[in-house]
Motif scaffolding. Structure first.
Motif, mmCIF file in Angstrom:
data_model
loop_
_atom_site.group_PDB
_atom_site.id
_atom_site.type_symbol
_atom_site.label_atom_id
_atom_site.label_comp_id
_atom_site.label_asym_id
_atom_site.label_seq_id
_atom_site.Cartn_x
_atom_site.Cartn_y
_atom_site.Cartn_z
ATOM 1 N N THR A 23 0.832 -1.202 0.000
ATOM 2 C CA THR A 23 0.000 0.000 0.000
ATOM 3 C C THR A 23 0.867 1.252 0.000
ATOM 4 O OG1 THR A 23 -1.798 -1.141 1.124
ATOM 5 C CG2 THR A 23 -1.783 1.261 1.262
ATOM 6 N N LYS A 24 1.873 1.300 0.877
ATOM 7 C CA LYS A 24 2.756 2.464 0.948
ATOM 8 C C LYS A 24 3.540 2.653 -0.340
ATOM 9 C CE LYS A 24 4.651 3.668 4.965
ATOM 10 N NZ LYS A 24 5.584 3.599 6.105
ATOM 11 N N ALA A 25 3.855 1.550 -1.022
ATOM 12 C CA ALA A 25 4.646 1.605 -2.250
ATOM 13 C C ALA A 25 3.781 1.853 -3.487
ATOM 14 C CB ALA A 25 5.429 0.303 -2.420
ATOM 15 N N GLY A 26 2.463 1.768 -3.322
ATOM 16 C CA GLY A 26 1.581 1.922 -4.472
ATOM 17 C C GLY A 26 1.674 0.744 -5.419
ATOM 18 N N LEU A 27 2.009 -0.416 -4.865
ATOM 19 C CA LEU A 27 2.146 -1.641 -5.651
ATOM 20 C C LEU A 27 1.157 -2.671 -5.120
ATOM 21 C CD1 LEU A 27 6.052 -1.774 -5.658
ATOM 22 C CD2 LEU A 27 4.577 -0.921 -7.482
ATOM 23 N N THR A 28 1.044 -3.773 -5.819
ATOM 24 C CA THR A 28 0.143 -4.822 -5.355
ATOM 25 C C THR A 28 0.885 -5.781 -4.432
ATOM 26 O OG1 THR A 28 0.615 -6.347 -7.176
ATOM 27 C CG2 THR A 28 -1.160 -4.715 -7.532
ATOM 28 N N VAL A 29 0.124 -6.479 -3.620
ATOM 29 C CA VAL A 29 0.702 -7.513 -2.755
ATOM 30 C C VAL A 29 1.383 -8.564 -3.626
ATOM 31 C CG1 VAL A 29 0.128 -9.381 -1.151
ATOM 32 C CG2 VAL A 29 -0.911 -7.128 -0.851
#
Length: 91
Positions: A23-29
């Motif tokens: 979430t913090k990275a703006g990426l998916t799990v």
């Protein structure tokens, strides 16, 4: 050390879950989990994209060069070049 090892060490040292880091990275799990595995199904090292590097750096609050320095020579760095004409501000 691959970028996935760097991510995992950071997360574990700071008590951050994969979900929170993504979430913090703006990426998916899925992206974070894939990077942390380091290898694809065929045994090749998982490539990392510049947009992922940008997000990882933001999530860790470190400059991008710090993250880039963690990428070994056998890990592919993917750069997507967007034509200026594809930019919404271009005329």
């Amino acid at each position: 050390m691959y970028i996935g090892d760097f991510i995992k060490e950071y997360r574990e040292a700071n008590g951050v879950s994969v979900e929170d880091f993504a979430t913090k990275a703006g990426l998916t799990v899925t992206e974070i989990e894939a990077l942390e595995k380091n290898l694809q199904e065929d045994g090749a090292v998982i490539p990392v994209a510049m947009r992922q590097i940008k997000g990882i750096a933001a999530a860790m609050s470190v400059p991008m060069p710090v993250v880039l320095a963690q990428i070994p020579s056998d890990q592919e760095l993917v750069v997507h070049v967007v034509a200026e004409s594809d930019q919404p501000h271009a005329k």
